[in-house]
Design an enzyme around this catalytic site. Sequence first.
Site, PDB file in Angstrom:
ATOM      1  N   ASP A 198      -2.595   6.681  -3.068  1.00  0.00           N
ATOM      2  CA  ASP A 198      -1.555   5.950  -2.363  1.00  0.00           C
ATOM      3  C   ASP A 198      -1.000   4.856  -3.274  1.00  0.00           C
ATOM      4  O   ASP A 198      -1.385   4.739  -4.439  1.00  0.00           O
ATOM      5  CB  ASP A 198      -2.066   5.407  -1.026  1.00  0.00           C
ATOM      6  CG  ASP A 198      -3.029   4.238  -1.160  1.00  0.00           C
ATOM      7  OD1 ASP A 198      -3.553   4.014  -2.261  1.00  0.00           O
ATOM      8  OD2 ASP A 198      -3.271   3.553  -0.142  1.00  0.00           O
ATOM      9  N   SER A 200       0.822  -1.203   0.000  1.00  0.00           N
ATOM     10  CA  SER A 200       0.000   0.000   0.000  1.00  0.00           C
ATOM     11  C   SER A 200       0.859   1.257   0.000  1.00  0.00           C
ATOM     12  O   SER A 200       1.604   1.519  -0.930  1.00  0.00           O
ATOM     13  CB  SER A 200      -0.975  -0.046   1.180  1.00  0.00           C
ATOM     14  OG  SER A 200      -1.861   1.042   1.160  1.00  0.00           O
ATOM     15  N   ASP A 211      -6.026   2.194  -3.625  1.00  0.00           N
ATOM     16  CA  ASP A 211      -7.344   1.989  -3.017  1.00  0.00           C
ATOM     17  C   ASP A 211      -7.772   3.198  -2.204  1.00  0.00           C
ATOM     18  O   ASP A 211      -8.927   3.309  -1.796  1.00  0.00           O
ATOM     19  CB  ASP A 211      -7.390   0.711  -2.175  1.00  0.00           C
ATOM     20  CG  ASP A 211      -6.430   0.725  -0.987  1.00  0.00           C
ATOM     21  OD1 ASP A 211      -5.592   1.642  -0.897  1.00  0.00           O
ATOM     22  OD2 ASP A 211      -6.513  -0.203  -0.157  1.00  0.00           O
TER      23      ASP A 211
END
Length: 460
Positions: free
Chosen positions: A251, A111, A255
């Site tokens: 990011d 992430s 998401d």
Amino acid sequence: MAGSGPTPTLSFTVDPHSVFKAYDVRGRADTGELDEELYRRVGVALVDRLGARRVAVGRDCRNSSAGFANALAEGIRSAGGDVIDVGEVPTDAIYYYSGANQVHGAIVTASHNPAEYNGLKLCRPGAAPIGMETGLAEIKEAVVAGAGPEGVTAGRLETASIVDDYVDHLFRIVPADSIGGLRVAADGGNGMAGIAINQVFDRIAASLEGLYLEPDGSFPNHPADPLVPENLKDLERLMAKEEFDVGVAFDGDADRAFFLDDRGEALSGSTVTSLVALRILADNPGASVVHNLITSKAVPEVVAEAGGTPIRTRVGHSFIKQVMADTGAVFGGEHSGHYYFKDNYRADSGMLAMLYLLRAVTEDGRPLSKMRADVERYSSSGEINFTVADQKSTMDQAATAFADATIDNLDGLTVDLGDRWFNLRPSNTEPLLRLNAEAPDEAGVAALVEKVSRIVRSEL
């Protein structure tokens, strides 16, 4: 991706207790905190413990992701499961594919974490989350045990290109012709937004000026974490040079999305939640909207004023998605930039949040800097972290100090003083207490933060 047939067990030095988090797997790839054997064992456990027969496996652009995805696929196949290799994709594309095709999903990603990190996010068919309370604990147990089925026919490997279908899916939710000729500045952070964003803007009247849209797992320009204000500086400089209607920063796995208004000023997650909720409620009158307990009090107020039903929940995607499933809620928002959509299998999507916000700006006709004023009613502290040895004792002390207030323990300690409130919540992964506070004005927030801080520091 993976070759045919099962692979032998490799050496295993990973401590699963350090890398299995509440909602995913996360750790450093450069120090051996994660290794390929861990991913292989997770793949075996997906089939053996959770009954996965087909798994869509994707990855982000980090240098370690391809090897980890291969090992994951080998584990799945060695246990008899079939693998659909979808390559490098945004995380929400995996959620789309899982929902549309009723298969398990797995994406190798860390992430927003720095380049040396990696991780894994998992979901069941229909994009239902897999967290510690919904299957991840069983996977961790199997990884620790290391055992798996023997004498199993290896599963099949196929490949699929899913980005075109994913983009089509987005526009089945937000019609392309509902977005006007806005000027948009976007910072992809060299993450996975760049895989799809040009295709998205090819379909709408809005124009795109992009920064760092080329995926690059070394993240050469800045970390792909827009929650950190420093990482928005390049986007702010771009927006200061020319006139734009909206700025957006994604990011690393796309998401999450963070937004700037036409003046280049950042919107909070609460503000975006309110604006998107208004847009969705216009098409779904009376529907429910989920918000976590750290979002502004303005969020439930705005939802109720629009005829919707606000539903308060714990922080974390597993909880929000489950509450959405239980209540039929059409939308959910978090302070952290995660936005969840019933029409997206209740999964979060930064790209879909962007399209909804662009539609809202198009239809309203006012600058975003004017629109936000309708829903920004309080001052907020943002998240403040304290390192404490005994989280429970500290929260107990805070509860005693505010004994005359309304107190609940849905997620940590929330103290409601009427016109102001705060929440103290323990981190899932670190010896931290996270403080969020809100009051009618900045002076009120400062006073409340100072009072709570004194209590916390007395326990250090």
